[in-house]
Design a protein around this motif. Structure first.
Motif: not given
Ligand code: CA
Length: 521
Positions: A160-187
């Motif tokens: 859910t958050v990723t979809s929103s983030a990609k749309e906001m980047l599209q709006a702000a920069y005029g293009k969505g991200p070329d690549r998307s990464y996730f990193e986390g530790c523990s939970n």
């Protein structure tokens, strides 16, 4: 996904487009000529007050450079009713999105620090969320009566958050991200694996560190060990803990070629805690362990299983650094008060809010598998135990697994089991090597800290793998203090460990990763 040449073109032309953007900024969000780059201020101006992919921007402000943090546009947004996120858009965007995961039971948006800060410094747009509820990371109270919050925490907040983030980047920069990464530790490591399993096309690369992926299994072992500690005579004082840890080091530290306070080759360690037994098993002082204390060690090191083996946890290997402050004192013994230990606190809130569903339930008198349906329900929400990552592999995505060798919160043995499960599910080692790497960092506590080398730039390694096909092999880990490297070690691909090959009795040589060789146990 765009080709690497697209990214290169984008980078080369960025200064020119920046100039265009500055010259042509008319403040019209919907202008089809919106430039493909923006300053932080322009990004904020574009996103302010907007609702994109259900995320309503509640604040968008430029944050001036401060200390190690560069200038960026900070966007706060809410996906109704209760999923809050923060997106940070850098002035010099590298064209990629970095999603940093949470910790514990979440409940707050992670700070701009650690790996989130590093990613922003490297030019990533970064996003974090509270995963759908506000609260203390030690409290599962959100799950008691709010099924939607429980689903957001379990798995739904990430896509859910990723979809929103990609749309906001599209709006702000005029293009969505070329690549998307996730990193986390523990939970956050669990969230990482949950995304790989349930949303295999969402990210191009994922870093899962010390993943809390087998929720029912490890929480159950937390419960078992807490009961052993709370039993008469079960508690460990500092002297008893130091005795146990030193005894393991004395037996096993040198098995990796150097007596450096870290057991880097635990598979060669066959220390038997029974040699520490007090006469007749009674507690006769700090130079031995009573039977009640040996029962705690046994609960720690032996596998646990419930519901006929449906839910398991493999136990921990004795590390020789159990007495590190970030190890047993914080996670297991609570410095002599088990009810202050993090393992106790996590299993206690889990019993109250997911299993017994009764905030007055004493977790120390609760039978973990008393209600199998409760276990099934929690597993359906939170377990990320599906090792069949073929869809993720087939999407050409890459996965890096990492775990600290002195992790007293979550056992690296569980991550090893996951890695081995993936290897089997994808058809063997060669297929696994095409998209997954697993590293154990000896002497490192939960996520960071401890006597081992805990710092490695896994994000750069992942990005090189995704964008250039440069698969990571042996990496370098450093122990950093006040910005200075104290010592380094090779970070070896599983199942290898770093073996010292340098000159004897040479402290300067022992501090350098180049004097170690990754070796098979
Ligand atoms: Ca050693």
């Amino acid at each position: 996904m765009p080709s690497p040449s697209h990214s290169l073109l984008y980078r080369v032309t960025l200064p020119m487009l920046s100039a265009l953007a500055l010259a042509g900024c008319g403040g019209d969000d919907d202008d089809p000529a919106t430039p493909s780059v923006a300053t932080a201020e322009q990004a904020c101006s574009t996103l302010s007050g907007r609702t994109l992919a259900a995320a309503t921007v509640t604040a968008a402000a430029t944050v001036a450079a401060s200390g190690p943090a560069p200038v960026y546009c900070r966007v706060a947004a809410t996906i109704a009713p209760q999923l809050n996120l923060e997106l940070r858009l850098p002035q010099q965007w590298n064209g990629k999105l970095y999603y940093g995961g949470g910790g514990g039971y979440n409940g707050a948006i992670p700070d701009l620090s650690g790996n989130n800060l590093t990613a922003l410094q490297q030019g990533y747009a970064t996003v974090n969320s509270d995963s759908g509820h506000s609260g203390n990371l030690l409290s599962a109270a959100f799950a008691l009566n709010d099924t939607y919050a429980a689903n957001l925490f379990g798995s739904l907040s990430i896509p859910t958050v990723t979809s929103s983030a990609k749309e906001m980047l599209q709006a702000a920069y005029g293009k969505g991200p070329d690549r998307s990464y996730f990193e986390g530790c523990s939970n956050g490591g669990r969230e990482a694996l949950m995304a790989a399993e349930r949303n295999p096309n969402l990210f191009d690369g994922i870093i899962s560190r010390a993943p809390a992926y087998n929720w029912v299994g490890f929480m159950g072992q937390f419960n078992r060990t807490a009961k052993a500690l709370a039993a008469p005579g079960g508690q460990f004082n500092a002297a008893k803990l130091a005795l146990l840890a030193k005894s393991v080091r004395d037996a096993c530290d040198a098995n990796d070629g150097i007596t450096d306070g870290v057991v880097s080759n635990p598979q060669a360690c066959s220390f038997d805690p029974a040699v520490l037994r007090c006469a007749a098993g009674a507690d006769t002082g700090d130079t031995c362990l009573s039977d009640a204390q040996l029962a705690v060690v046994s609960s720690w090191t032996s596998p646990a299983s419930w519901a006929g083996g449906t839910y398991t946890n493999p136990g921990w290997a004795l590390s020789g650094n159990e007495d590190d402050l970030g190890a047993w004192p914080v996670w297991v013994t609570g410095g002599g008060n088990v009810q202050g230990a993090l393992q106790y606190l996590f299993q206690d809130t889990t019993v109250k809010n997911y299993l017994a569903r009764d905030p007055s339930q004493d977790s120390l008198t609760y039978t973990w598998d008393a209600d199998l349906n409760a276990l099934y329900g929690m597993a359906a929400l939170n377990d990320a135990t599906n090792t069949d990552l073929r869809p993720f592999k087939n999407s050409n995505a890459k996965l890096i697994l990492w775990h600290g060798g002195n992790d007293s919160a979550l056992s690296y043995r569980a991550t090893t089991a996951f890695y081995q499960g993936v290897t089997t599910a994808v058809g063997g080692q060669a297929n696994a090597d095409a998209f997954v790497r697993y590293y154990i960092a000896p002497g490192v506590d939960h996520c960071a800290g401890g006597p081992g080398a805990d710092t490695t730039d896994l994000l750069t390694a992942l990005d090189a793998w995704v964008t250039q096909g440069a698969a990571p092999g042996t990496l370098t880990a450093a122990k950093v203090s006040n910005g200075a490297t104290q010592f380094s070690r090779p970070l070896c691909p599983y199942p290898q460990y770093p073996r010292y090959t340098g000159p004897a009795n040479d402290a300067a040589a022992a501090a350098l990763a180049t004097n170690y060789a990754c070796s098979v146990p």
